[in-house]
Design a protein around this motif. Structure first.
Motif, short mmCIF file in Angstrom:
data_model
loop_
_atom_site.label_atom_id
_atom_site.label_comp_id
_atom_site.label_asym_id
_atom_site.label_seq_id
_atom_site.Cartn_x
_atom_site.Cartn_y
_atom_site.Cartn_z
N LEU A 151 -16.80 -33.31 -2.67
CA LEU A 151 -16.86 -32.55 -3.66
C LEU A 151 -16.52 -31.01 -3.63
O LEU A 151 -17.49 -30.35 -3.16
N ALA B 79 -14.27 -27.38 -3.82
CA ALA B 79 -13.80 -26.46 -4.75
C ALA B 79 -13.37 -25.20 -3.90
O ALA B 79 -14.11 -24.80 -3.14
N ASP C 213 -11.14 -27.65 -8.46
CA ASP C 213 -11.61 -28.73 -7.69
C ASP C 213 -10.51 -29.27 -6.99
O ASP C 213 -9.57 -29.61 -7.51
N GLN D 215 -12.11 -35.18 -8.39
CA GLN D 215 -11.70 -34.77 -9.62
C GLN D 215 -12.83 -34.97 -10.70
O GLN D 215 -12.97 -34.34 -11.67
N VAL E 150 -18.14 -34.18 -14.33
CA VAL E 150 -17.96 -33.30 -13.21
C VAL E 150 -18.90 -32.51 -12.96
O VAL E 150 -19.68 -32.18 -13.84
N ARG F 6 -18.34 -26.14 -11.15
CA ARG F 6 -17.45 -26.58 -10.11
C ARG F 6 -17.84 -27.93 -9.35
O ARG F 6 -19.08 -27.92 -9.49
N MET F 7 -17.31 -28.71 -8.85
CA MET F 7 -17.71 -29.90 -8.24
C MET F 7 -18.67 -29.55 -7.27
O MET F 7 -19.78 -30.24 -7.00
N THR F 8 -18.85 -28.34 -6.44
CA THR F 8 -19.62 -28.22 -5.39
C THR F 8 -20.86 -27.91 -5.95
O THR F 8 -21.80 -27.84 -5.24
N ASN G 160 -7.45 -28.50 -14.65
CA ASN G 160 -8.87 -28.22 -14.06
C ASN G 160 -9.50 -27.27 -14.91
O ASN G 160 -10.73 -27.34 -15.19
N ARG H 73 -15.60 -23.99 -16.95
CA ARG H 73 -14.56 -23.49 -16.21
C ARG H 73 -14.13 -22.32 -16.92
O ARG H 73 -14.00 -22.32 -18.38
#
Length: 339
Positions: free
Chosen positions: A50, A52, A61, A65, A113, A117-119, A229, A235
């Motif tokens: 995970l 980014a 990312d 995804q 998602v 962000r994914m993190t 993305n 985002r």
């Protein structure tokens, strides 16, 4: 299952190697059962796949995804421990390319998602458990009925009753072999042979280069996956960031190619795929040596009760993000049944 606590007569000290989704899930569940856990992470922060990277005004990312939630426990776990605002549905148009070149729609299924962000998910999960970052576990040594952990630089990390390893199989095998546990390391040989690499490239375009889909599974010698993305929730920024994942075969062939050359080649493949005539104004690359597992046995987790060592990760449970959660929960259940 995840929101229940268990009365325990013995508080065990458990070391967890890796702070991706599997490691953090296992840590949170074990802690909720009354055990004393410590997570060791070789990087500066949690995340695993995970992943980014921050870019001007936004982030992109470069690893996983999106994720699904077929296990009914998964989203409630994330909502409770990461927070309901740390993830959201990705309302994108997803297509896959047939061998004929025609585009077809993905099957309808909610896809999620991290936000923004994914993190965001693993960062939020990590606040619930002790995480020692920038600490690479180099060796396990038997101490009575438990284990003494040593960092790769020789620093003593303490003694633990049990150890959970959530690193990719090649790294897990190396740790076990370096610890004199060759009989366990050998059991990962097949899994190691099946893990495939992936080059990831993020490219910024001042305008939309492809209006038909936000996520695409491609039939191209170089490209396997392409995604907008910037279409994901949370985002922002001007223009659009697109992420390109190379196919496993292409990544293997270009394993040692310079990152800037990889970026150029994959952008050229993207322009060939879409017919977009323009060029990005910014690019970045990341090489994943251990991106995904290609088949093989999927036992869910590995628990060597006599040794007090467990392994968890998405590579043991289907390879999807959700598989990391399933693997960790299954391992914790196996450890709890030990008594």
């Amino acid at each position: 299952m995840f929101n229940q606590t268990t009365d325990v007569t013995v508080i065990r000290r458990v070391a967890i190697v890796g702070s991706g989704l599997a490691g953090l899930t296992a840590a949170i569940l074990l802690q909720s059962h009354g055990h004393d856990v410590t997570v060791f992470e070789k990087s500066r922060g949690p995340g695993g796949r995970l992943a980014a990277k921050r870019v001007n005004g936004s982030s992109v990312d470069i690893g996983a995804q999106y994720f699904t939630a077929r296990n009914p426990d998964f989203l409630p776990f994330l909502a409770r421990y990461a927070g309901p605002d740390s993830f959201a549905k990705w309302h994108g148009r997803f297509g896959f390319q047939a061998p004929t070149g025609d585009w077809w729609a993905f099957p309808e299924e909610p896809r999620y998602v991290g936000q923004p962000r994914m993190t965001a998910i693993t960062r939020a999960l990590s606040v619930h458990v002790p995480v020692e970052a920038e600490t690479r576990v180099g060796k396990l040594a038997r101490r009575g009925d438990g284990w003494s952990l040593e960092a790769s630089g020789g620093r003593d990390l303490g003694e633990f009753h049990q150890v959970i390893i959530t690193a990719p199989p090649a790294q897990a095998r190396a740790l076990l072999a370096d610890s004199g546990l060759g009989f366990l390391a050998e059991q990962l040989n097949d899994a190691v042979s099946r893990v495939l690499p992936c080059w990831a490239v993020a490219a910024h375009f001042p305008e939309c280069p492809w209006p038909d889909h936000e996520g695409m599974r491609c039939q191209h010698p170089a490209l396997d996956w392409v995604a907008n993305n910037s279409s994901k929730p949370g985002r922002n920024g001007q223009g659009q960031w697109w992420v390109m994942h190379a196919s496993s075969a292409w990544s293997q062939q270009h394993l040692d190619t310079a990152p800037d050359r990889v970026a150029g080649k994959l952008v050229d493949a993207f322009r060939e795929l879409t017919g977009y005539p323009g060029m990005p104004d910014e690019m970045l690359s990341h090489r994943w040596l251990y991106a995904r597992s290609d088949g093989g046995g999927q036992p869910g987790h590995l628990w060597f009760e006599e040794n007090g060592i467990g392994l968890a990760g998405d590579w043991l449970s289907g390879g999807r993000v959700e598989g990391a959660f399933n693997s960790a929960t299954g391992l914790v259940q196996a450890m709890a049944s030990q008594g």
